[in-house]
Scaffold this active site. Structure first.
Site, short mmCIF file in Angstrom:
data_model
loop_
_atom_site.label_atom_id
_atom_site.label_comp_id
_atom_site.label_asym_id
_atom_site.label_seq_id
_atom_site.Cartn_x
_atom_site.Cartn_y
_atom_site.Cartn_z
N GLN A 198 1.15 -1.62 0.43
CA GLN A 198 -0.03 -0.52 -0.17
C GLN A 198 0.99 1.42 0.08
O GLN A 198 0.43 2.65 -0.11
CB GLN A 198 -1.27 0.21 1.23
CG GLN A 198 -2.46 -1.18 1.44
CD GLN A 198 -3.03 -0.99 2.43
OE1 GLN A 198 -2.76 -0.28 3.28
NE2 GLN A 198 -3.39 -2.11 2.67
N HIS A 223 -1.43 0.72 5.53
CA HIS A 223 -2.13 1.62 6.43
C HIS A 223 -1.36 2.32 6.39
O HIS A 223 -0.38 3.11 7.94
CB HIS A 223 -2.29 0.76 7.97
CG HIS A 223 -3.23 -0.67 8.21
ND1 HIS A 223 -3.95 -0.65 9.19
CD2 HIS A 223 -3.96 -0.88 6.70
CE1 HIS A 223 -4.80 -1.66 8.46
NE2 HIS A 223 -4.60 -1.85 6.92
N GLU A 229 -15.53 3.69 8.29
CA GLU A 229 -16.41 4.66 9.20
C GLU A 229 -16.14 6.03 7.83
O GLU A 229 -15.34 6.55 7.81
CB GLU A 229 -15.89 4.61 10.78
CG GLU A 229 -15.97 3.87 11.28
CD GLU A 229 -15.23 3.78 12.25
OE1 GLU A 229 -15.31 3.06 13.66
OE2 GLU A 229 -14.35 4.56 12.97
N TYR A 238 -11.11 7.98 18.80
CA TYR A 238 -11.98 7.49 17.78
C TYR A 238 -12.50 6.19 18.01
O TYR A 238 -12.65 4.49 16.71
CB TYR A 238 -11.71 7.86 16.51
CG TYR A 238 -12.17 8.83 16.35
CD1 TYR A 238 -13.36 9.55 15.80
CD2 TYR A 238 -11.48 10.27 16.95
CE1 TYR A 238 -13.69 11.11 15.47
CE2 TYR A 238 -11.50 11.07 16.40
CZ TYR A 238 -13.28 12.14 16.51
OH TYR A 238 -13.80 12.67 16.34
N TYR A 263 -10.66 -10.21 9.57
CA TYR A 263 -10.51 -10.97 8.08
C TYR A 263 -10.75 -12.88 8.03
O TYR A 263 -10.95 -12.59 6.75
CB TYR A 263 -9.13 -10.41 7.09
CG TYR A 263 -9.15 -8.96 6.34
CD1 TYR A 263 -10.29 -8.38 5.99
CD2 TYR A 263 -8.18 -9.11 7.48
CE1 TYR A 263 -10.02 -7.37 5.90
CE2 TYR A 263 -8.33 -7.41 7.08
CZ TYR A 263 -8.88 -6.65 5.92
OH TYR A 263 -8.69 -5.60 5.87
#
Length: 370
Positions: free
Chosen positions: A86, A151, A245, A255, A266
């Site tokens: 990523q 991430h 979200e 949060y 997963y």
């Protein structure tokens, strides 16, 4: 015979791709067309419009491109990125006063320490001169580096007061980073435009805390936009399996990730039984199953009267642009746009008022009302 069959299959696939649907109708029978503006791109993770109407593009593999007068030129002087999973060259954002100061902000997964421990999120700014980045400055570097490839977060936004907000994901270390304000990862950050720390940041006076942190308990925010009406910073973030979200970011708030979530692992195992706990914020909206959101923009253009004031969110997983209808700050309806065109990576409202969408392995498309 087998060879001939294989060729026929390949040709059939090519024809089907060329005939991919580009004309659509919305639920209220509004007709629009998705036309390709910039082709030949792989994963255009970020894009920004320059004052002259040209488009600055961040390709994840590490190339920055400038599309101008129908031609794409590669920008020189881009720092070395760690292109893995990523990671790569990610978001782009112009300074609110770009016309006067020329600052371009961008994020990438980098290892500027030249150690052997992988990478982490870097926020840098630079100026563009004759298709080359100059005056490069590191604004923030998350630590420590890690060889994990997921991430990075990396969305960038300015608020109405000129503060710089950006996200760093939990870097695949959910049990350590998101709930610990002494560590980078799983956070939304706020800085002055030069990288200094605002004096009213929530954890400035907390011993050991990362003073740039504005909110925490996030997983991997890959959408960020300022609400043009309220001035609030809105983000969306990837959940695990379920539990993506939308959150409105408030100073010093928690949060919840991973102590509360609407998702599961997963492998279908449970992360936590809690979806709410005291002192933790609830999302404005969440998705189960996950849509894998990426990119976010408020529709502020009169070109789409029925959509104005609502929110656009890309879906990587289901390959559509999600139109999120809002009423008094609440999500009341959703509609799928551009279904089947490909994985939507980011979305912007151009200076001409049209919606521009980056679609992986396709390019940048513009939604044109018929």
């Amino acid at each position: 015979m087998k060879k001939i069959s294989f060729v026929i299959i390949c040709l059939s696939f090519f024809v089907s791709q060329c005939q991919k649907k580009t004309e659509f109708k919305s639920d209220d029978n509004f007709s629009y067309k998705a036309e390709i503006v910039v082709d030949g791109l792989d994963i255009a993770w970020g894009m920004e419009f320059l004052p002259d109407g040209s488009i600055l593009i961040a390709e994840q593999e590490g190339k920055m491109m400038l599309f101008k007068d129908g031609k794409t030129t590669q920008i020189k002087g881009v720092p070395e990125v760690v292109y893995k999973n990523q990671g790569g060259l990610l978001d782009l954002k112009l300074h609110p006063d770009y016309s006067n100061n020329g600052w371009i902000y961008f994020s990438f997964s980098g290892n500027i320490e030249n150690d052997e421990e992988g990478a982490n999120t870097v926020i840098m700014r630079a100026r563009l001169k004759e298709n080359e980045l100059i005056d490069k400055e590191v604004i923030y570097k998350a630590t420590p580096n890690t060889k994990k490839g997921q991430h990075f977060g990396s969305r960038i936004e300015f608020d109405k007061d000129g503060y710089l907000f950006f996200s760093v994901g939990d870097r695949g270390n959910r049990d350590v980073n998101p709930q610990n304000i002494n560590r980078d990862g799983g956070k939304i950050y706020r800085l002055n435009d030069d990288g200094s720390i605002p004096s009213d940041n929530p954890f400035v006076s907390t011993p050991g805390a990362k003073a740039a942190v504005f909110s925490y308990g996030h997983r991997n925010p890959q959408g960020m936009a300022m609400n043009p009406v309220t001035g609030e910073i809105w983000v969306h973030e990837h959940g695990p399996q379920g539990g993506d979200e939308i959150n409105i970011i408030k100073s010093g708030k928690n949060y919840g990730w991973p102590l509360i979530t609407y998702g599961i692992n997963y492998d279908d195992s449970i992360i936590t039984d809690d979806t709410d706990l005291p002192g933790m914020e609830q999302p404005l909206h969440y998705w189960v199953p996950s849509i894998a959101p990426s990119g976010m923009a408020f529709v502020n253009s009169d070109r789409y009267p029925a959509w104005k004031g609502n929110l656009l969110v890309g879906s990587l997983k289901f390959q559509y642009l999600n139109l999120v209808f809002l009423n008094e700050g609440k999500v009341v309806k959703e509609e799928k746009l551009m279904e089947g065109m490909g994985r939507v990576r980011t979305v912007k409202i151009g200076p001409d008022g049209y919606i521009y969408v980056s679609v992986e392995q396709l390019g940048i498309v513009r939604l044109m009302p018929n």
